[in-house]
Design a protein around this motif. Structure first.
Motif, mmCIF file in Angstrom:
data_model
loop_
_atom_site.group_PDB
_atom_site.id
_atom_site.type_symbol
_atom_site.label_atom_id
_atom_site.label_comp_id
_atom_site.label_asym_id
_atom_site.label_seq_id
_atom_site.Cartn_x
_atom_site.Cartn_y
_atom_site.Cartn_z
ATOM 1 N N SER A 93 12.640 2.208 3.515
ATOM 2 C CA SER A 93 11.401 2.793 4.044
ATOM 3 C C SER A 93 11.654 3.983 4.966
ATOM 4 O O SER A 93 10.775 4.833 5.134
ATOM 5 C CB SER A 93 10.568 1.719 4.753
ATOM 6 N N HIS B 97 0.816 -1.208 0.000
ATOM 7 C CA HIS B 97 0.000 0.000 0.000
ATOM 8 C C HIS B 97 0.851 1.261 0.000
ATOM 9 O O HIS B 97 0.415 2.303 -0.443
ATOM 10 C CB HIS B 97 -0.926 -0.003 1.221
ATOM 11 N N GLY B 98 2.034 1.172 0.573
ATOM 12 C CA GLY B 98 2.893 2.350 0.655
ATOM 13 C C GLY B 98 3.937 2.326 -0.441
ATOM 14 O O GLY B 98 3.673 1.896 -1.560
ATOM 15 N N ARG B 99 5.140 2.752 -0.115
ATOM 16 C CA ARG B 99 6.187 2.830 -1.134
ATOM 17 C C ARG B 99 7.263 1.770 -0.948
ATOM 18 O O ARG B 99 8.255 1.758 -1.691
ATOM 19 C CB ARG B 99 6.807 4.230 -1.105
ATOM 20 N N GLY C 277 1.586 6.092 7.056
ATOM 21 C CA GLY C 277 2.308 7.281 6.616
ATOM 22 C C GLY C 277 3.294 7.785 7.645
ATOM 23 O O GLY C 277 4.198 8.560 7.327
ATOM 24 N N GLY D 143 1.030 0.788 4.293
ATOM 25 C CA GLY D 143 0.447 2.089 4.008
ATOM 26 C C GLY D 143 0.449 3.062 5.162
ATOM 27 O O GLY D 143 -0.205 4.110 5.087
ATOM 28 N N HIS E 277 10.799 6.879 3.062
ATOM 29 C CA HIS E 277 9.461 6.945 2.456
ATOM 30 C C HIS E 277 8.412 7.550 3.365
ATOM 31 O O HIS E 277 7.486 8.198 2.885
ATOM 32 C CB HIS E 277 8.963 5.527 2.116
ATOM 33 N N VAL E 278 8.497 7.239 4.663
ATOM 34 C CA VAL E 278 7.417 7.632 5.567
ATOM 35 C C VAL E 278 7.856 8.834 6.403
ATOM 36 O O VAL E 278 9.025 9.211 6.394
ATOM 37 C CB VAL E 278 7.029 6.457 6.512
ATOM 38 N N ASP F 178 5.465 0.793 6.302
ATOM 39 C CA ASP F 178 5.448 1.450 4.988
ATOM 40 C C ASP F 178 4.649 0.591 3.997
ATOM 41 O O ASP F 178 3.735 1.080 3.317
ATOM 42 C CB ASP F 178 6.899 1.633 4.522
#
Lengths: 279, 279
Positions: free
Chosen positions: B177, A255-257, B154, B152, B180-181, B149
């Motif tokens: 990650s 769902h994320g990156r 954040g 999903g 990313h977050v 991450d």
């Protein structure tokens, strides 16, 4: 010579066993896979693993412990003695020779291999099976074994060139689960998968590039049937010959990156999705 | 001195930087938390992490690489040079001094700390947050960051005496990650939880002794609201003051005979249950 108070034996002449005592020398060889396979034995260290091993019939062969640990865990020493197993005091040096951790907790059991043929495991009608195919990292393999047990998988198959389940690090990472589930060693992963399918299990291969999304499988009720999950090594995944024969190639949604999940996390998500669907 | 072909600088007099070159000596100090905190900088090693760091504005301070690695990853060296960052050749010995892995892949970036205040992270309206409270093992912390991450989340909060997110092992286990977050460092876990609740997030504490079963929460739709999950250390769990203020104390069901799940597996199951409910 037997000390009834603790049910332990001592060599009357030399005191606690040292690293050079022949029985300790023999047990120490079990750190090597070749010697484990030849002897059909392995080492389980620490009170938790020793307790789990003693809970199984015909598993523990003998128990070693420092005098302090045998006092602290007198219940375990007594259980071993009641089962007519040798319980031997060892020096701290002998303990260090028999264990692989920085802070060993004083007890080491020599255990018999406990894997069963796939046929035997399947005869018990497992509804959830985990197959480790090509997982070389013993910590990863032991963690997936522990997670499979927690999710209710009755059988864990160590297939192909997956690490030996009796590797010390795998035994420790399994946190006792090695002693709970039916462990199967399968030299030929393809034959194991054929056997699982013949037993009526749906074969699901986990891969980052799978065409089936785990959430979709759940939505369509496809996890409600008995299932065998195939897990490969984190770096290069499952071999093509296994993904090709699976009923579905499944990806855990990202769902994320993050580009991927690590093996233990992906296995946990898949096995628990099955556990929920099979309730 | 600049070599336009590769966009890299070389010291004209001495050749590639050695472990004794002052810039390498300064970068090497970033292996220590105290020096990271003082400088507000950390090290990211390997081409994947360097690429992720370069994808963020204002994160990379300078790039070191062996001549071979700078040739192999000429795109990264060129990107750094275009951003006017120093790109310096280093010897294999300097690489070994700057990295912690057995087989470093030749590149190391000095990066600025990238954590943001909780307020800033919450202003972006995250629906899923992971709070690491008292996780001292850097590999565990990095793995949970990666899993969060993927699910999903954040925002990931490193609270209390949790390991520093810039610890080398944590950075590597996060597999990118970290970049990313929104990473938040919160000295006071209780204040962080209060802030998360004030932002409208449901606070769920994971504990093996929780009175709420994860499956029941899913069945009753209680994961469909924005949620912050609290994860503690595997050995001793979350501190009482955090479990006490949570909206629910949640246990992952144990279907087999395992006594518990490891942290990474439990976090994966919880975060993915939320991800599915929040779809």
């Amino acid at each position: 010579m037997q000390s009834p108070a603790h049910g332990r034996r001592l060599d009357a002449v030399t005191g606690p066993f040292t690293p050079r005592t022949p029985r300790v020398v023999a047990a120490r060889r079990l750190h090597r896979r070749r010697d484990r396979d030849t002897a059909g034995r392995f080492l389980a260290e620490g009170p938790q693993a020793v307790r789990e091993a003693l809970d199984r019939t015909d598993t523990v062969v003998e128990l070693f412990g420092t005098p302090t640990a045998l006092d602290r865990h007198a219940d375990l020493a007594a259980r071993a003695a009641r089962a007519d197993l040798p319980v031997s005091e060892i020096t701290d040096e002998a303990l260090a020779a028999l264990t692989e951790t920085v802070a060993p907790q004083g007890l080491v059991a020599v255990c018999r291999h406990l894997d069963v043929p796939l046929r035997t495991a399947l005869a018990r009608g497992p509804r959830l099976v985990a197959v480790l195919a090509g997982i070389r990292d013993p910590g990863n393999a032991g963690t997936v074994l522990r997670t499979a047990d927690a999710a209710g998988a009755g059988v864990v198959v160590f297939a192909g060139d997956t690490v030996d389940p009796y590797n010390g690090k795998c035994v420790r990472a399994s946190a006792g689960s090695l002693f709970h589930v039916d462990v199967v060693r399968a030299a030929d992963p393809g034959a194991a998968v054929a056997g699982l399918r013949a037993a009526g299990l749906t074969i699901l291969a986990t891969t980052g590039y799978g065409d089936s999304d785990l959430d979709d499988l759940v939505d369509h009720g496809r996890l409600a049937a008995p299932t065998a999950w195939l897990f490969g090594a984190e770096a290069h995944g499952l071999p093509e010959e296994l993904t090709a024969v699976a009923d579905a190639r499944v990806r855990v949604p990202l769902h994320g990156r993050a580009e991927s999940l690590n093996l233990a996390a992906a296995a946990a998500v898949c096995l628990y999705a099955s556990a929920r669907a099979l309730r």
